[in-house]
Every structure is written in structure tokens, then in C-alpha cells.
Design an enzyme around this catalytic site. Structure first.
Site, PDB file in Angstrom:
ATOM      1  N   SER A  94      19.469  44.046  53.008  1.00 56.83           N
ATOM      2  CA  SER A  94      18.555  42.904  52.962  1.00 56.83           C
ATOM      3  C   SER A  94      17.868  42.799  51.620  1.00 56.83           C
ATOM      4  O   SER A  94      17.219  41.805  51.337  1.00 56.83           O
ATOM      5  CB  SER A  94      17.463  43.062  54.022  1.00 56.83           C
ATOM      6  OG  SER A  94      18.024  43.199  55.287  1.00 56.83           O
ATOM      7  N   HIS A 149      25.444  39.318  53.232  1.00 59.34           N
ATOM      8  CA  HIS A 149      24.196  39.445  53.986  1.00 59.34           C
ATOM      9  C   HIS A 149      24.132  38.487  55.170  1.00 59.34           C
ATOM     10  O   HIS A 149      23.885  37.287  55.010  1.00 59.34           O
ATOM     11  CB  HIS A 149      23.006  39.212  53.034  1.00 59.34           C
ATOM     12  CG  HIS A 149      21.678  39.434  53.676  1.00 59.34           C
ATOM     13  ND1 HIS A 149      20.563  38.691  53.362  1.00 59.34           N
ATOM     14  CD2 HIS A 149      21.282  40.314  54.624  1.00 59.34           C
ATOM     15  CE1 HIS A 149      19.550  39.110  54.091  1.00 59.34           C
ATOM     16  NE2 HIS A 149      19.960  40.092  54.863  1.00 59.34           N
ATOM     17  N   GLU A 206      24.355  35.044  53.282  1.00 58.32           N
ATOM     18  CA  GLU A 206      24.056  35.044  51.842  1.00 58.32           C
ATOM     19  C   GLU A 206      25.118  35.868  51.129  1.00 58.32           C
ATOM     20  O   GLU A 206      25.392  37.005  51.533  1.00 58.32           O
ATOM     21  CB  GLU A 206      22.694  35.732  51.591  1.00 58.32           C
ATOM     22  CG  GLU A 206      21.552  34.811  51.334  1.00 58.32           C
ATOM     23  CD  GLU A 206      20.236  35.575  51.070  1.00 58.32           C
ATOM     24  OE1 GLU A 206      20.019  36.684  51.579  1.00 58.32           O
ATOM     25  OE2 GLU A 206      19.410  35.013  50.345  1.00 58.32           O
ATOM     26  N   ASN A 233      14.972  36.755  52.186  1.00 61.84           N
ATOM     27  CA  ASN A 233      13.890  37.724  52.372  1.00 61.84           C
ATOM     28  C   ASN A 233      12.841  37.684  51.267  1.00 61.84           C
ATOM     29  O   ASN A 233      11.706  38.109  51.476  1.00 61.84           O
ATOM     30  CB  ASN A 233      14.462  39.132  52.534  1.00 61.84           C
ATOM     31  CG  ASN A 233      15.045  39.305  53.924  1.00 61.84           C
ATOM     32  OD1 ASN A 233      14.417  38.935  54.903  1.00 61.84           O
ATOM     33  ND2 ASN A 233      16.250  39.823  54.001  1.00 61.84           N
TER      34      ASN A 233
HETATM   35  P1  NAD Z   1      19.580  49.466  62.865  1.00 63.86           P
HETATM   36  O1  NAD Z   1      18.548  50.512  62.718  1.00 63.86           O
HETATM   37  O2  NAD Z   1      19.618  48.632  64.109  1.00 63.86           O
HETATM   38  O3  NAD Z   1      21.063  50.097  62.715  1.00 63.86           O
HETATM   39  C1  NAD Z   1      21.435  50.943  61.684  1.00 63.86           C
HETATM   40  C2  NAD Z   1      22.601  51.778  62.196  1.00 63.86           C
HETATM   41  O4  NAD Z   1      23.153  52.525  61.108  1.00 63.86           O
HETATM   42  C3  NAD Z   1      22.182  52.806  63.274  1.00 63.86           C
HETATM   43  O5  NAD Z   1      23.003  52.634  64.424  1.00 63.86           O
HETATM   44  C4  NAD Z   1      22.426  54.140  62.577  1.00 63.86           C
HETATM   45  O6  NAD Z   1      22.841  55.164  63.470  1.00 63.86           O
HETATM   46  C5  NAD Z   1      23.542  53.769  61.608  1.00 63.86           C
HETATM   47  N1  NAD Z   1      23.700  54.711  60.502  1.00 63.86           N
HETATM   48  C6  NAD Z   1      22.736  55.307  59.748  1.00 63.86           C
HETATM   49  N2  NAD Z   1      23.301  56.125  58.831  1.00 63.86           N
HETATM   50  C7  NAD Z   1      24.650  56.034  59.004  1.00 63.86           C
HETATM   51  C8  NAD Z   1      25.758  56.659  58.379  1.00 63.86           C
HETATM   52  N3  NAD Z   1      25.593  57.533  57.402  1.00 63.86           N
HETATM   53  N4  NAD Z   1      26.995  56.337  58.808  1.00 63.86           N
HETATM   54  C9  NAD Z   1      27.172  55.444  59.815  1.00 63.86           C
HETATM   55  N5  NAD Z   1      26.159  54.832  60.456  1.00 63.86           N
HETATM   56  C10 NAD Z   1      24.903  55.118  60.053  1.00 63.86           C
HETATM   57  O7  NAD Z   1      19.441  48.542  61.555  1.00 63.86           O
HETATM   58  P2  NAD Z   1      19.939  47.021  61.364  1.00 63.86           P
HETATM   59  O8  NAD Z   1      18.829  46.105  61.688  1.00 63.86           O
HETATM   60  O9  NAD Z   1      21.271  46.855  62.035  1.00 63.86           O
HETATM   61  O10 NAD Z   1      20.101  46.996  59.777  1.00 63.86           O
HETATM   62  C11 NAD Z   1      21.292  47.448  59.151  1.00 63.86           C
HETATM   63  C12 NAD Z   1      21.392  46.839  57.768  1.00 63.86           C
HETATM   64  O11 NAD Z   1      21.408  45.412  57.884  1.00 63.86           O
HETATM   65  C13 NAD Z   1      20.218  47.167  56.831  1.00 63.86           C
HETATM   66  O12 NAD Z   1      20.704  47.278  55.517  1.00 63.86           O
HETATM   67  C14 NAD Z   1      19.329  45.948  56.983  1.00 63.86           C
HETATM   68  O13 NAD Z   1      18.515  45.734  55.866  1.00 63.86           O
HETATM   69  C15 NAD Z   1      20.369  44.853  57.103  1.00 63.86           C
HETATM   70  N6  NAD Z   1      19.908  43.617  57.748  1.00 63.86           N
HETATM   71  C16 NAD Z   1      19.058  43.677  58.807  1.00 63.86           C
HETATM   72  C17 NAD Z   1      18.634  42.480  59.393  1.00 63.86           C
HETATM   73  C18 NAD Z   1      17.696  42.508  60.579  1.00 63.86           C
HETATM   74  O14 NAD Z   1      17.149  41.451  60.922  1.00 63.86           O
HETATM   75  N7  NAD Z   1      17.508  43.624  61.254  1.00 63.86           N
HETATM   76  C19 NAD Z   1      19.096  41.243  58.920  1.00 63.86           C
HETATM   77  C20 NAD Z   1      19.999  41.233  57.856  1.00 63.86           C
HETATM   78  C21 NAD Z   1      20.398  42.433  57.270  1.00 63.86           C
END
Ligand code: NAD
Length: 291
Positions: free
Chosen positions: A119, A140, A152, A190
Site C-alpha cells: 500500500s 495495488h 493502481e 492512500n
Molecule cells: P493480512 O494481515 O490480512 O495478511 C497478510 C498475510 O501475509 C497473513 O496471512 C500472513 O500470514 C502472510 N504472511 C506474512 N509473512 C509471510 C511470508 N513470509 N510468506 C508468506 N505469507 C506471509 O494483510 P492484508 O490486509 O492482506 O495486507 C497484505 C498486503 O496488501 C500489505 O502489503 C497491505 O499493505 C496491502 N494492502 C492492504 C489493503 C487493505 O485494505 N487491507 C489494501 C490494499 C493493499
């Protein structure tokens, strides 16, 4: 290049949604996470969300079954080595993402495109630590992925045109719309959204309004579909804090200072919906404000 197989690292909120939309669009998906429990939860959620689409009539039952058959899961990161496109969607921590790219790149095909769903973190910096900065970019998605129309696309300084075009074509095939952002902290969505959420948390912190009055004000007064605190819980408060820190560090402007109350919630492990507590408590039938 033609993309048919997609590897997704991280099966959390974003990873499962990304797997969902790629499988429905006909791509073969390999989904990776650290525990079998996370992978099982992701598959169950994909099933639940696809059932909803079938019930609404937007997806046929046979397309749902075919899509689910296209998703395989693995605990072994290197199993993603033979895919055409990798989307990293793991926790928003630079060290985590960097370690994933370090472990994965030696196993990738030379032509594989590597992307991150980050993000906020610098695409150029993530790319520079891989063996293929020209085949690296930001991909993104918005949350929830099956519903949100925008993707994005972020070019790092070294991203080449064929890579950008291939990712842009993928967005078209997914039936979504892309917007292009240059690689500066938190990109476009963001950069604008997160300071608003952070300001809503300051508004709560300074006692200007309660959780309910802040969310009601923005919903009914600015026509936002969700209040900013409700939205923060939905995104994940750890992710919100991580993005504010990237803005604060990357742009060196105090206007991006994360609200201490946001930090406090994250310290408590109250990360929003995913941990059942944030600005609202989700453990009962209806969400109850925690302040
Ligand atoms: P989340 O906490 O729901 O999920 C993250 C996942 O990654 C978890 O299941 C965790 O076990 C896994 N993980 C961590 N380390 C790992 C590794 N070494 N190998 C494999 N898996 C691993 O988080 P999220 O909300 O899904 O966010 C994930 C990414 O997406 C981040 O970079 C976040 O910034 C981005 N993002 C989030 C949103 C949102 O609204 N939540 C929107 C757009 C982008």
C-alpha cells in the site's frame, strides 16, 4: 508476454481476494502463506464470497467450481517459481517483503514478472534488491478485491514498458480499471485516504467527537459509504499505521504524524475486523464502539 499462472504470496484479506478474482478470470493460481490454517481460512473465505456471487447471479455455479479448481495452495514459497506473474501480498513490513523476494528470486523463471501489492512501500527500493528491477512493479488492489473496481499500477524507476503493458493487460482481463501512479510514498489512493483516516483518529483522540459521531458525520455529511473509523477497522489498523509511518518517513512532513491513539490500538493488538476489535468491537451481533 502471455500470463497464465499467477503466484500469490500471503493469503490474508488481500491475498484471498486476489486469488478469487484471478481464478474467476481463468488464471491458474498458486497461493502461499506461512501456515496451513491461513491457507484453509483463505479457501473457506473464497468459497463464502463466491457463494454470495452465485446467489446474486453475477457468477454461475459452474464458473465458481471451475475457478476453485484453478486455485492450489502451498506452504513452500519456491513452488511459485514456475508461475508467470507473482503478486506479493504479505504483511505490510518492508523486512518481510524483502525476505520473501530474496528467498523467491533464485527460483523464478527469467521472464517471470514480480509485483507487490504494497500500500505504501517504495517499489523502486523493493525492486532494487531483486535480480529483475525492470520486471518489477506495484500491483495495488483495493479491499475487498472482488468488489472494488480499481487497481493502481505503480512503475518503479526501472520498470520496463513490456512489464507495465503485461500488468495493464491483466487488469483488463480481470474486468477492472487501472490508474497509474508514480512511485512516491503511499501512491495516490492512500496518499489521500490515509491522512483523512489519521485525522479522524486525531478527532477522536482530542475528544472532538465519539466514534459514532465521527463516522455518522462523514457518512451523512460527506456522503461516504463508510465512516473513516469503520473503514480503518476494515483496512486493518496495523496496515493504517504502517502506511502513515511510510508517509511520515518518506515525505518528512509532520502533517503525516501517525496519531498516538492509532499506535495504542496497534500495541493492544486491536487491529480492527481481522482481530474482532478495533474502533468497534465485532465479537457480538452488531459492532459496538470501543470509545
Ligand atoms: P493480512 O494481515 O490480512 O495478511 C497478510 C498475510 O501475509 C497473513 O496471512 C500472513 O500470514 C502472510 N504472511 C506474512 N509473512 C509471510 C511470508 N513470509 N510468506 C508468506 N505469507 C506471509 O494483510 P492484508 O490486509 O492482506 O495486507 C497484505 C498486503 O496488501 C500489505 O502489503 C497491505 O499493505 C496491502 N494492502 C492492504 C489493503 C487493505 O485494505 N487491507 C489494501 C490494499 C493493499
Amino acid at each position: 508476454m502471455s500470463i497464465q499462472t499467477v503466484g500469490i504470496v500471503g493469503a490474508g484479506q488481500m491475498g484471498n481476494g486476489i486469488a478469487h478474482v484471478f481464478a474467476l478470470a481463468g488464471y491458474d493460481v498458486v497461493l502461499n502463506d506461512l501456515s496451513q490454517d491461513s491457507l484453509n481460512k483463505a479457501l473457506a473465505l473464497i468459497d463464502k464470497n463466491m457463494v454470495r456471487q452465485v446467489d446474486r447471479g453475477s457468477v454461475s455455479a459452474s464458473d465458481k467450481d471451475a475457478a476453485q479448481k484453478r486455485i492450489s495452495t502451498t506452504l513452500t514459497l519456491t513452488d511459485l517459481g514456475q508461475t508467470d506473474l507473482v503478486i506479493e501480498a504479505a504483511t505490510e513490513k518492508e523486512a518481510v517483503k524483502q525476505a520473501i523476494f530474496e528467498d523467491l528470486t533464485p527460483h523464478l523463471k527469467p521472464e517471470t514478472i514480480l509485483t507487490s501489492n504494497t500500500s505504501s512501500i517504495s517499489i523502486t527500493r523493493l525492486a532494487s534488491r531483486t535480480d529483475r528491477p525492470e520486471k518489477f512493479m506495484g500491483f495495488h488492489f483495493m479491499n475487498p478485491v472482488p468488489i472494488m473496481q480499481l487497481v493502481e499500477l505503480i512503475r518503479g524507476i526501472a520498470t520496463d514498458e513490456p512489464t507495465f503493458k503485461a500488468c495493464s493487460d491483466v487488469v483488463d482481463r480481470l474486468g477492472k480499471t487501472s490508474a497509474t501512479s508514480e512511485d512516491f510514498p503511499a501512491f495516490i489512493v492512500n496518499r489521500i485516504l490515509m491522512p483523512m483516516i489519521n485525522e479522524a483518529i486525531y478527532t477522536l483522540y482530542e475528544g472532538v467527537g465519539s466514534v459514532t459521531s465521527i463516522d455518522t458525520s462523514l457518512k451523512l455529511g460527506a456522503n461516504h459509504p463508510m465512516g473513516p473509523l469503520e473503514l480503518a477497522d476494515f483496512i486493518g489498523l496495523d496496515t493504517c499505521l504502517a502506511i502513515m509511518n511510510v508517509l511520515h518517513d518518506g515525505l518528512a512532513d509532520t502533517k503525516y504524524r501517525p496519531c498516538p491513539l492509532l499506535t495504542k490500538y496497534v500495541e493492544a493488538g486491536w487491529l480492527g475486523r481481522k482481530t474482532k476489535r478495533g474502533f468497534y468491537d465485532y465479537r457480538g451481533e452488531t459492532p459496538v464502539p470501543t470509545r
